[in-house]
Write a protein that holds these residues in place. Structure first.
Motif, PDB file in Angstrom:
ATOM      1  N   THR A   1      -5.379  -1.156   1.993  1.00 32.47           N
ATOM      2  CA  THR A   1      -5.318  -2.090   0.866  1.00 32.47           C
ATOM      3  C   THR A   1      -5.651  -3.492   1.347  1.00 32.47           C
ATOM      4  O   THR A   1      -5.077  -3.968   2.336  1.00 32.47           O
ATOM      5  N   ALA A  39      -4.534   0.878  -3.486  1.00 27.07           N
ATOM      6  CA  ALA A  39      -4.749   1.538  -2.192  1.00 27.07           C
ATOM      7  C   ALA A  39      -5.971   2.447  -2.243  1.00 27.07           C
ATOM      8  O   ALA A  39      -6.105   3.276  -3.136  1.00 27.07           O
ATOM      9  N   THR A  92       0.862  -1.179   0.000  1.00 25.69           N
ATOM     10  CA  THR A  92       0.000   0.000   0.000  1.00 25.69           C
ATOM     11  C   THR A  92       0.897   1.227   0.000  1.00 25.69           C
ATOM     12  O   THR A  92       2.133   1.117   0.111  1.00 25.69           O
ATOM     13  N   GLN A 148      -7.495   5.517  -0.621  1.00 25.74           N
ATOM     14  CA  GLN A 148      -6.934   6.625   0.156  1.00 25.74           C
ATOM     15  C   GLN A 148      -8.021   7.657   0.433  1.00 25.74           C
ATOM     16  O   GLN A 148      -8.830   7.978  -0.432  1.00 25.74           O
ATOM     17  N   SER A 171      -4.612   5.268   4.153  1.00 28.16           N
ATOM     18  CA  SER A 171      -4.736   4.359   2.999  1.00 28.16           C
ATOM     19  C   SER A 171      -4.965   2.951   3.519  1.00 28.16           C
ATOM     20  O   SER A 171      -4.381   2.545   4.535  1.00 28.16           O
TER      21      SER A 171
END
Length: 1000
Positions: free
Chosen positions: A914, A992, A681, A994, A912
């Motif tokens: 992931t 990712a 990420t 965000q 973020s």
């Protein structure tokens, strides 16, 4: 069956000396020199009664039951097409066991490769001893010729392809990984979906003229062909012994390279080389030389002779079976060996048309290039294929450009452009080419060595079509640009890391520079600029000092070379992390249950098992004296790839045992794990994190081998953590490699704390827990808080080259953690400072051992790896287990294993998230188990989910306090629960997610 030798090509020939005594017919069987495939004669069958047959008895038929790859092969010559078929019956006594039909709607040579266990009606039986060939029922008399009959040959089941003669052969190949080569029969049946316009407009003709002009400029390097001489071409032409006798034409057989499967020794990888002088590759190379010289010659008499030679070559190849509807038995990788044919025909359009053979030639080009695939409706195109882009795209375009300017040509060109645009669109499965994150795939993994070929094939065609009515769509152009841009991020600036080298770990491969020029010349996707300045700038950066017309044009436009990229990118489809600052590039490579660890072929990357075991590399720009890599195939220890945690075994144990794992694969090794967790990420494409759970493969008795690894990348720092390093293997040591550097100078200086050393050879070991710094010869500093188990060596090493052909030796420096034999929950920690010096490294150590360290490792266990980076107030964590209580100042829990970073500044949190699980399937690992419980080796192509799109997910993150999203433009949902905030974060494609949060 007698054996004969045709020059260097060993084939089995039934009919060179006598009529085979095992062949019987009420008609007439005789030897004939009128037509032949091997030697100088074939077996002619004349029948004059209805229901005529040939009966063949042979013990070879009885053995097919023991081998499920047993295949029957035959070549048949037909002088005039017949709207009927032959029936081949295989019998035990008088009882039919199985059969197949062979359509006779052709003239010339045709072949069939028919597998007994798969492609015939019925099944082979023990004691099968007879083959009966039935003449076409509708014809009382006729003649056919037979040659190269193989009763029972073992071949790769992926190879046979159906065609107009045997449409029931290998039907499932349309869904196979090699369908882009073998599905010609299906492609030829794709209907047009666009209507025909009434007439060809002046604009249509203008566009065709421009596209053809651009294309011919690419396929006709005039300087090359001006050097050719007619005498040389006459000599090469004479080799093929082409003769015409009225309607008949004869000459040497023009083999498909796939014929090596039938006749070459399978254990001999060089056997195929013996076929090349007699192959379609050599034949079409001659055709291209004829066409090239014809195109540049100004001597009319010479041009007349060249045209005659070309037409003889064209007619002979057609007679040999290189004709519409013919599958030649197998045409795997045809795009490479036959590519000269299309360009040659396009250049020779005028003589072909004058001979009245333009339609036949265009149909041949369309068949072998699979042009019909471009008639697929755009919404039905699910993927592109890099082999098609690389080897067939220009061939398909040639098949259109050679046509007369008709409404059909207009329709075909529009469909071709639409199909190309749809093929560029990223797909989210393992198959296909372009991925949502910018990865370029082949063989189920990120593969730059194929990507450069794909880019070199597709971008010139995009340029040819540009600024005409057939320009690809803006979205397709943007998607292609994104993939090209990403390649420029993981090359520095020319070469890519060894971890991305696939089966070619040579350090010699380079970026496809010309692709950027062609994209630049295609204009901007929005159509506002004739030059795409971003692509032009990258071209100027990667042109490797080349001064050409493009360089001059771009510089005249005021375009400067692109500076080195700066930032952090995750390509989780390739399980690759990219971190760049200044002029250096750091990459981290992993693997999982979806993405293979390596690719090894016979004679290629034989020792590459650990290529994705956390391979981390720093590359610098290449100079005249330095290739920018730490690698060299000179004494390189394949056990110690930088960043990896591996079992250090002798080379004989590391050597790949390469097999044909199943009917879906070739002879190759591409192993996968059973672990889901691998990926990265990033925060604002600037700072990043990559982590993976490592599990060795049972194929090499490494099922007990496990480790958890992570890298935290902040500016010029890389903090590498390992935990839970365990296995039960007592014979060999487990090691984590910090670096392995091939040395050009034995006296290269390494600095240990304040001690500089250029001693050679040298070995150091550390047994105490005392903060240590090491500065290597590449300007990379290492800070090791706990150097216990650390070993440094600087010595001459001996090894084997990656092809396993020769022994190698070289001077190499290595720094490793030696975890010992059968370690239990061992760990490591080290930090890299990239592009530093001894003074900076000393200052860094002082700061880390002082009151205000630059970073802190907050957690390093099976639950999570977590690091806090002080300068930017960033907390980064790889969370390996779901629904656990996390000891964190902000984060309480997550409902999925995930990667998470956040920065908390002045009441605003930048976060973020992931989900590293690409979720091509759910549930337990699907690898089949052997009776002993070990995982079986299977090919990635055998996986039922290989064409399944990655499934999106939602990660629920619970954080302390009450927060709300700072923007209404995202899909993040925030819900207050018991005074805390539950965030629902949509995740997909390993990209990712965000977002910003602000305190309520």
């Amino acid at each position: 069956m007698a054996q004969t030798v045709h020059a260097q090509v060993q084939v089995k020939d039934i009919c060179e000396n006598i009529v085979p005594p095992s062949w019987h017919s009420k008609g007439k069987l005789s030897l004939s020199s009128a037509h032949y495939k091997a030697g100088k004669q074939s077996l002619k069958w004349d029948w004059k009664k209805k229901n005529a047959t040939i009966q063949i008895t042979d013990t070879a038929f009885s053995s097919v039951i023991n081998d499920d790859r047993s295949t029957f092969v035959i070549w048949i010559y037909n002088e005039k097409p017949i709207d009927d078929h032959l029936l081949f019956e295989f019998k035990k006594g008088e009882t039919r066991a199985q059969s197949f039909t062979f359509n006779l709607n052709f003239s010339g040579w045709r072949t069939a490769w028919v597998m007994y266990h798969r492609d015939m009606e019925g099944k082979p039986v023990a004691g099968m001893d007879k083959l009966v060939i039935h003449a076409p029922a509708s014809h009382k008399k006729g003649s056919l010729y037979f040659d190269q009959v193989l009763y029972n040959v073992n071949i790769n089941p992926r190879s046979p392809m159906r065609d107009e003669q045997v449409p029931n052969v290998n039907i499932n190949s349309d869904k196979a990984a090699n369908a882009h080569w073998t599905a010609l029969y299906t492609f030829a049946r794709v209907p047009h979906y666009l209507p025909l316009q009434k007439e060809v407009t002046a604009k249509d003709q203008e566009d065709f003229k421009l596209i053809k002009k651009r294309f011919i400029e690419q396929i006709l390097p005039r300087a090359k062909y001006k050097k050719l001489k007619l005498d040389s071409i006459e000599k090469d032409f004479a080799f093929w012994q082409i003769k015409k006798n009225g309607e008949n034409i004869s000459g040497r057989a023009v083999y498909a390279l796939n014929d090596t499967e039938l006749y070459a020794a399978k254990a001999d990888r060089t056997a195929g080389e013996k076929f090349k002088p007699y192959s379609n590759e050599a034949y079409t190379a001659l055709m291209m030389n004829v066409a090239g010289l014809y195109s540049v010659s100004t001597n009319e008499k010479e041009k007349e002779r060249l045209a005659q030679i070309f037409m003889d070559l064209l007619d002979h190849s057609y007679d040999q079976g290189w004709a519409p509807g013919s599958g030649m038995g197998a045409l795997h990788h045809l795009g490479y060996s036959f590519r000269d044919f299309y360009a040659a025909c396009l250049l020779m359009r005028q003589p072909i048309k004058q001979s009245g053979k333009l339609e036949r030639t265009q149909q041949t080009m369309a068949w072998f290039s699979g042009l019909g695939r471009s008639q697929t409706k755009p919404e039905d195109v699910t993927e592109g294929n890099i082999d098609v882009f690389n080897t067939l795209l220009g061939s398909m375009l040639s098949s259109i450009l050679i046509m007369d300017d008709t409404p059909e040509k207009v329709r075909q060109m529009h469909e071709f452009s639409n199909w190309l645009s749809a093929s560029i669109k990223p797909n989210s499965a393992i198959d296909g080419t372009f991925k949502p994150d910018g990865s370029v795939f082949h063989h189920g993994t990120i593969y730059p060595a194929y990507a450069v070929g794909g880019f070199s094939g597709i971008t010139p065609i995009v340029y040819c079509l540009s600024k005409t009515a057939y320009h690809i769509t803006p979205s397709a152009q943007n998607d292609l640009k994104n993939a090209l841009r990403m390649m420029s991020y993981y090359t520095n600036p020319l070469k890519w890391p060894i971890s991305l080298s696939g089966r070619h770990p040579t350090g010699n491969w380079k970026i496809a520079a010309d692709a950027y020029a062609y994209m630049a010349l295609s204009g901007s996707p929005d159509g506002k600029s004739d030059i795409d300045r971003e692509m032009a700038a990258i071209y100027l950066k990667v042109a490797d000092g080349k001064k050409d017309k493009w360089n001059k044009l771009f510089e005249e436009k005021g375009i400067k070379p692109a500076p080195p990229a700066q930032g952090h990118w995750n390509l989780n489809y390739g399980l690759l992390d990219i971190h760049r600052r200044a002029n250096w590039l750091l990459t981290i490579k992993g693997h999982s249950r979806y993405i293979v660890s390596h690719e090894s072929y016979p004679g290629a990357n034989i020792f590459g098992r650990y290529n994705s075991y956390g391979h981390s590399e720093v590359t610098f720009p290449q100079t005249a004296n330095n290739d920018g890599l730490s690698f060299g195939d000179t004494g390189w220890d394949w056990n110690n790839l930088p960043g990896t945690t591996t079992l250090h075994v002798p080379l004989d144990k590391l050597r790949a045992n390469i097999i044909n794992a199943d009917d879906f694969s070739g002879v190759e090794e591409m192993l996968i794990s059973d672990e889901i967790f691998a990926g990265g990420t990033n925060l604002n494409n600037w700072q990043g994190l990559f982590a993976m759970k490592l599990h060795g493969h049972d194929k090499y008795d490494m099922g007990s081998f496990r480790a958890i690894k992570s890298w935290f990348m902040f500016d010029d720092l890389v903090i590498a953590l390992g935990s839970n390093i365990s296995n039960s293997i007592k014979d060999y040591s487990t090691q984590t490699t910090l670096f392995q550097n091939v040395l050009n100078n034995k006296e290269a200086v390494f600095v240990f704390d304040d001690e500089a050393s250029k001693t050679f050879p040298e070995q150091r070991e550390w047994t105490k827990n005392k903060n240590l710094t090491v500065l290597d010869n590449r300007g990379i500093g290492y800070y090791i808080p706990n150097p216990k188990e650390l070993v440094f060596t600087k010595q001459e090493q001996t090894s084997r080259d990656q092809k396993d052909k020769v022994d190698t030796k070289g001077d190499v420096a290595k720094l490793i953690f030696d975890h010992g034999k059968a370690p239990k929950n061992d760990s490591y920690q080290y930090t890299m400072l990239i592009e530093t010096d001894a003074q900076k490294l000393k200052a860094f150590k002082a700061q880390m051992t002082g009151k205000n360290p630059l970073y802190k490792v907050l957690q390093q266990d099976s639950l999570a790896h977590k690091v806090w980076y002080a300068p930017e107030k960033i907390t980064a964590q790889a969370i390996f287990k779901a629904n656990e209580n996390l000891t964190d100042s902000l984060l309480l829990s997550t409902d999925k294993a995930c990667l998470l970073m956040y920065q908390n500044k002045r009441g605003i949190v930048n976060m973020s998230v992931t989900d590293p699980d690409l979720a091509f399937y759910t549930g337990p690992d699907d690898t089949p188990l052997l009776p002993n419980g070990k995982r079986k080796e299977v090919s990635i192509y055998s996986k039922p989910w290989i064409g399944t799109p990655s499934q999106p997910s939602v990660v629920k993150v619970t954080i302390k306090g009450t927060w709300q999203t700072a923007s209404a433009d995202n899909e993040i949902k925030a819900k207050i629960v018991n005074g805390n905030t539950e965030l629902s974060v949509p995740c997909k494609y390993g990209i990712a997610s965000q977002f910003n949060l602000k305190k309520i």
